[in-house]
Design a protein around this motif. Sequence first.
Motif, PDB file in Angstrom:
ATOM      1  N   LEU A 282       0.822  -1.214   0.000  1.00 53.06           N
ATOM      2  CA  LEU A 282       0.000   0.000   0.000  1.00 53.06           C
ATOM      3  C   LEU A 282       0.857   1.266   0.000  1.00 53.06           C
ATOM      4  O   LEU A 282       0.512   2.272  -0.610  1.00 53.06           O
ATOM      5  CB  LEU A 282      -0.949  -0.011   1.199  1.00 53.06           C
ATOM      6  N   ARG A 283       1.974   1.180   0.671  1.00 45.97           N
ATOM      7  CA  ARG A 283       2.864   2.344   0.735  1.00 45.97           C
ATOM      8  C   ARG A 283       3.469   2.633  -0.643  1.00 45.97           C
ATOM      9  O   ARG A 283       3.557   3.791  -1.067  1.00 45.97           O
ATOM     10  CB  ARG A 283       3.946   2.073   1.773  1.00 45.97           C
ATOM     11  N   LEU A 284       3.866   1.585  -1.338  1.00 47.49           N
ATOM     12  CA  LEU A 284       4.403   1.782  -2.684  1.00 47.49           C
ATOM     13  C   LEU A 284       3.289   2.306  -3.613  1.00 47.49           C
ATOM     14  O   LEU A 284       3.524   3.173  -4.453  1.00 47.49           O
ATOM     15  CB  LEU A 284       4.985   0.470  -3.218  1.00 47.49           C
ATOM     16  N   GLU A 285       2.084   1.806  -3.402  1.00 47.11           N
ATOM     17  CA  GLU A 285       0.948   2.313  -4.180  1.00 47.11           C
ATOM     18  C   GLU A 285       0.765   3.812  -3.936  1.00 47.11           C
ATOM     19  O   GLU A 285       0.535   4.584  -4.860  1.00 47.11           O
ATOM     20  CB  GLU A 285      -0.343   1.563  -3.808  1.00 47.11           C
ATOM     21  N   GLN A 286       0.869   4.213  -2.676  1.00 43.07           N
ATOM     22  CA  GLN A 286       0.738   5.643  -2.357  1.00 43.07           C
ATOM     23  C   GLN A 286       1.806   6.454  -3.085  1.00 43.07           C
ATOM     24  O   GLN A 286       1.535   7.518  -3.662  1.00 43.07           O
ATOM     25  CB  GLN A 286       0.915   5.883  -0.852  1.00 43.07           C
ATOM     26  N   GLN A 287       3.023   5.950  -3.023  1.00 45.30           N
ATOM     27  CA  GLN A 287       4.133   6.695  -3.610  1.00 45.30           C
ATOM     28  C   GLN A 287       3.934   6.866  -5.108  1.00 45.30           C
ATOM     29  O   GLN A 287       4.051   7.968  -5.649  1.00 45.30           O
ATOM     30  CB  GLN A 287       5.457   5.981  -3.319  1.00 45.30           C
ATOM     31  N   TYR A 288       3.613   5.758  -5.763  1.00 49.15           N
ATOM     32  CA  TYR A 288       3.442   5.844  -7.216  1.00 49.15           C
ATOM     33  C   TYR A 288       2.218   6.688  -7.552  1.00 49.15           C
ATOM     34  O   TYR A 288       2.232   7.487  -8.494  1.00 49.15           O
ATOM     35  CB  TYR A 288       3.312   4.448  -7.830  1.00 49.15           C
ATOM     36  N   PHE A 289       1.184   6.534  -6.753  1.00 48.50           N
ATOM     37  CA  PHE A 289      -0.075   7.260  -6.979  1.00 48.50           C
ATOM     38  C   PHE A 289       0.173   8.776  -7.065  1.00 48.50           C
ATOM     39  O   PHE A 289      -0.198   9.429  -8.039  1.00 48.50           O
ATOM     40  CB  PHE A 289      -1.035   6.918  -5.837  1.00 48.50           C
ATOM     41  N   PHE A 290       0.824   9.327  -6.089  1.00 51.52           N
ATOM     42  CA  PHE A 290       0.932  10.802  -6.107  1.00 51.52           C
ATOM     43  C   PHE A 290       1.987  11.286  -7.080  1.00 51.52           C
ATOM     44  O   PHE A 290       1.850  12.349  -7.679  1.00 51.52           O
ATOM     45  CB  PHE A 290       1.105  11.368  -4.691  1.00 51.52           C
ATOM     46  N   VAL A 291       3.023  10.478  -7.275  1.00 46.67           N
ATOM     47  CA  VAL A 291       4.096  10.914  -8.169  1.00 46.67           C
ATOM     48  C   VAL A 291       3.645  10.841  -9.627  1.00 46.67           C
ATOM     49  O   VAL A 291       3.880  11.771 -10.411  1.00 46.67           O
ATOM     50  CB  VAL A 291       5.348  10.049  -7.913  1.00 46.67           C
ATOM     51  N   ALA A 292       2.968   9.752  -9.987  1.00 45.33           N
ATOM     52  CA  ALA A 292       2.498   9.615 -11.376  1.00 45.33           C
ATOM     53  C   ALA A 292       1.487  10.716 -11.684  1.00 45.33           C
ATOM     54  O   ALA A 292       1.571  11.381 -12.732  1.00 45.33           O
ATOM     55  CB  ALA A 292       1.878   8.238 -11.578  1.00 45.33           C
ATOM     56  N   ALA A 293       0.542  10.936 -10.756  1.00 41.39           N
ATOM     57  CA  ALA A 293      -0.456  11.989 -10.988  1.00 41.39           C
ATOM     58  C   ALA A 293       0.232  13.343 -11.156  1.00 41.39           C
ATOM     59  O   ALA A 293      -0.144  14.144 -12.019  1.00 41.39           O
ATOM     60  CB  ALA A 293      -1.442  12.017  -9.823  1.00 41.39           C
ATOM     61  N   SER A 294       1.262  13.593 -10.363  1.00 39.74           N
ATOM     62  CA  SER A 294       1.926  14.899 -10.390  1.00 39.74           C
ATOM     63  C   SER A 294       2.705  15.106 -11.689  1.00 39.74           C
ATOM     64  O   SER A 294       2.688  16.202 -12.267  1.00 39.74           O
ATOM     65  CB  SER A 294       2.880  15.026  -9.194  1.00 39.74           C
ATOM     66  N   ILE A 295       3.371  14.079 -12.164  1.00 37.14           N
ATOM     67  CA  ILE A 295       4.136  14.208 -13.405  1.00 37.14           C
ATOM     68  C   ILE A 295       3.188  14.485 -14.576  1.00 37.14           C
ATOM     69  O   ILE A 295       3.417  15.389 -15.386  1.00 37.14           O
ATOM     70  CB  ILE A 295       4.987  12.942 -13.650  1.00 37.14           C
ATOM     71  N   HIS A 296       2.103  13.731 -14.621  1.00 41.75           N
ATOM     72  CA  HIS A 296       1.129  13.973 -15.695  1.00 41.75           C
ATOM     73  C   HIS A 296       0.505  15.352 -15.566  1.00 41.75           C
ATOM     74  O   HIS A 296       0.235  16.024 -16.563  1.00 41.75           O
ATOM     75  CB  HIS A 296       0.047  12.891 -15.671  1.00 41.75           C
ATOM     76  N   ASP A 297       0.281  15.761 -14.336  1.00 39.54           N
ATOM     77  CA  ASP A 297      -0.298  17.082 -14.101  1.00 39.54           C
ATOM     78  C   ASP A 297       0.638  18.176 -14.612  1.00 39.54           C
ATOM     79  O   ASP A 297       0.204  19.136 -15.253  1.00 39.54           O
ATOM     80  CB  ASP A 297      -0.545  17.259 -12.596  1.00 39.54           C
ATOM     81  N   ALA A 298       1.927  18.021 -14.348  1.00 35.66           N
ATOM     82  CA  ALA A 298       2.883  19.047 -14.792  1.00 35.66           C
ATOM     83  C   ALA A 298       2.905  19.121 -16.323  1.00 35.66           C
ATOM     84  O   ALA A 298       2.972  20.211 -16.904  1.00 35.66           O
ATOM     85  CB  ALA A 298       4.278  18.735 -14.239  1.00 35.66           C
ATOM     86  N   ILE A 299       2.814  17.975 -16.974  1.00 32.93           N
ATOM     87  CA  ILE A 299       2.786  17.989 -18.449  1.00 32.93           C
ATOM     88  C   ILE A 299       1.507  18.702 -18.920  1.00 32.93           C
ATOM     89  O   ILE A 299       1.542  19.532 -19.832  1.00 32.93           O
ATOM     90  CB  ILE A 299       2.890  16.554 -19.007  1.00 32.93           C
ATOM     91  N   ARG A 300       0.389  18.416 -18.267  1.00 33.90           N
ATOM     92  CA  ARG A 300      -0.874  19.079 -18.622  1.00 33.90           C
ATOM     93  C   ARG A 300      -0.769  20.593 -18.442  1.00 33.90           C
ATOM     94  O   ARG A 300      -1.179  21.372 -19.304  1.00 33.90           O
ATOM     95  CB  ARG A 300      -2.005  18.536 -17.729  1.00 33.90           C
ATOM     96  N   VAL A 301      -0.153  21.003 -17.306  1.00 35.30           N
ATOM     97  CA  VAL A 301      -0.087  22.433 -17.001  1.00 35.30           C
ATOM     98  C   VAL A 301       0.829  23.169 -17.987  1.00 35.30           C
ATOM     99  O   VAL A 301       0.490  24.247 -18.478  1.00 35.30           O
ATOM    100  CB  VAL A 301       0.412  22.642 -15.547  1.00 35.30           C
ATOM    101  N   PHE A 302       1.966  22.566 -18.289  1.00 29.89           N
ATOM    102  CA  PHE A 302       2.967  23.315 -19.059  1.00 29.89           C
ATOM    103  C   PHE A 302       2.838  23.156 -20.567  1.00 29.89           C
ATOM    104  O   PHE A 302       3.429  23.921 -21.322  1.00 29.89           O
ATOM    105  CB  PHE A 302       4.382  22.958 -18.587  1.00 29.89           C
TER     106      PHE A 302
END
Length: 818
Positions: A282-302
């Motif tokens: 679950l901890r690894l899921e948490q880590q990947y969850f927020f990091v993957a969302a954030s990377i995609h978000d940055a691509i969307r924003v920029f």
Amino acid sequence: MTGITAPKSPVTTAEFADGIREQLKYAQGVTPEQATPADVYVASSLVVRHYLQDAWFKTQQDMINGSTKAVGYLSAEFLIGKQLRNALLNAGMLDQFDEAVESLGFKPQDVVDAEYEPALGNGGLGRLAACFIDSLASLGVPAFGYGIQYKYGIFKQEFDKDGKQVEKPEYWQANEEPWGHVDYNRSQRVNFGGKVVTRPDGSKEWQPEWSVRAVPVDYMVPGYASGRVNTLRLWSARSYDEFDLATFNKSDYLNAVKPQVAAENISKILYPEDSTPQGKALRLEQQYFFVAASIHDAIRVFYPGQDKPDLTTFPDKICFQLNDTHPVIGIPELMRVLIDEYGYTWDVAWDITTRTFNYTCHTLLPEALEVWPAELIGELLPRHLEIIKAINTNFLAELATKTRDKAKINRMRIVTEGDNPQVRMAFLAVAGGSHVNGVAELHSELLKDVTLRDFSDLYGDKFTNVTNGVTPRRFIRLANPRLSALITEGLGTDKWLSDLELLKGLEPLAKDDEFVKKFAAVKQANKVDFANYAKREYGFELDPNTMFNTMVKRLHEYKRQSLKILALIARYADIKSGRLSADDVLPRTVIFGAKSAPGYYLAKMTIQLINNVARVVNNDPDVKGKLSVYFPWNYNVRLAQHLIPATDLDEQISQAGKEASGTGNMKFALNGAMTVGTLDGANVEIRERVGAENFFLFGMTVDEVDKLYEEGYSPAKYYEADPRLKAAIDMVSDGTFSNGDRNTYAPLVADWLTKDWFMTLADFTAYCSIQSDIEALYREPLEWNRKALLNVANSGYFSSDRSIEDYLTRIWHTGPLV
Ligand code: F55
């Protein structure tokens, strides 16, 4: 540094009051007469958001227009603390709020107290992230904080009748929470499981098995007087799966909602371990969850609306700071996105990735360095495991061009060999990023010389230091308004709030007895306030005419709460036995605050011991008025803001070489406490700056610790050699603090006498003997306060604004928006 004076308010008192009425009506649905302080709190928060909205838009727009590169601070924890007063201060609306609320017939304090603290962090690491986003916004640097909006924060600590820690769920969203703006329209899909297939053209495609919807919850991060408002984007996990009607029709309701429950579990709870990662899926899921969302978000924003963006410019748009190893899975994720989704070659993708990431290490304890079983990564993130293995292979090949030392190369493997291969996240971070930093000078040196020695040998250029800092807005101005007023009076300006080195201007005033007396009066008034607070919140009776001696931090063996409690027991025995005459005893109130990881056996036992020492000491008429001990439960940001300004003496007594930096030490020095401490973490730099004569140093150095280990450390020797130490430990064993039960603390005592991993016993005598210097000085109030004032004057360096300036020049190579 900007050195800006207080921000001009965008709003008058009358407008603020009108705004509250409007929000009460349309958002809360109550009249001012019906409203409770909690209603007024929500309404006021919405008013603040309203007045920040334009600056928020403009900051985002300017960021996308790109006059300067943005920072993405990736952190599994943001221990932000209460928001309302901080936002009011930074936006210049404190007075307008106070007056508007009063005009509506409410007490500002009641309104502020209605806010529930978001406790989305364990301790130093999470609080540092919160200070950093405050400083980034205050310096006008475009930045995102990216993390997780845990439903349950760090547990609420209670003590049971035996003094044991009990963990209760911290459901911080039980009441309306007006700060987080849930933005369903900008959610991201995050995938897990499944398999990897090879496409006809030879490229790879991950075919995941299940997905979670990451919904951003946005918090405004207003800079102090900068006119800028950044974003803290905390992801919340939601399910995509529709309710499974077929299963439901079979009357199997529980199974019908199973996928939803599983998905939403990801952001359900903050792991409460602050040093030994649990290695749970679950901890690894948490880590990947927020990091993957954030990377995609940055691509969307920029790259808004672009199907085929030119991602070779990505590192010019944003750089990601990895706050410890928790977000390091972002490195293979960005590689995967670039290669599999956008078709870049490995080499181009690697170049982009390594220019995007940097890594901050916050520990020296080997057990705190995260390692994931390759098998687990393979199950959850099969394509990432392939990429990690390829990174490892390339890395080993690169190492072979740099050294012939096979053993060294083997030690540096990112993926270990053997039946059960492990992925070392810290190594992956060093290989996959441009810079690695420690959090205090000593820590950064030890990282290079010990923990990451092989890496610094071959990649010396990557290594740097950025000493931690704390925000003076929350930890001086909000926590300590009296001291803030006095500083402004002494300096003749309030510019110190955005240029903390200006505190240096107080140095000459340390020679001015009248000013020192005013400084002493501030401390005294803060102590009275804290005594009242402790009475109200905890039912304690603190005497503000005693020395307030504080030790607050997570409970950990290396931090050595045991050293403090043993010295305290020895002091108790001294008074009881008459070895110390009543006249010789300087009255002291010792205050502890500490949470233990729920599964950390010895730490929990230490909490129990502290509580029981407090019970015995506080109920013993022989020491009444001389020594008392309090342990307010559930230490959090709010309690810190009350306690730090009221403290005379702060304890920073970790074993040398174990505390990476510490940030509490900085908060206390800036609030005019004296420190008793070892040469560890940032203590070294604090002492250097405030002057050795203004710091109570004791104990072994890193070199002495190492030497003693080599010689073979035997704690029993110290027990036999110091009769006071022996007596103190014997009292713990003989049932004095356990109603006569000799077993209660047996494991703790056995550990002290046979292992004592952090050499508490070896430093005991030195720690006790420095107490006479401390007490002699405290008996001269003018001299004590002169030195305490010099601590304030010379601690301006420990502003998180300065830390961020260092990150900007040493690591991020960016700056404020123009
Ligand atoms: C939390 C979760 C895991 Cl798995 C590991 C560590 C932590 C954590 O909370 N670490 C932490 O707080 N480290 C502290 O960081 C501070 C900020 O840099 C330092 O001042 C402090 O010395 C260090 O212990």
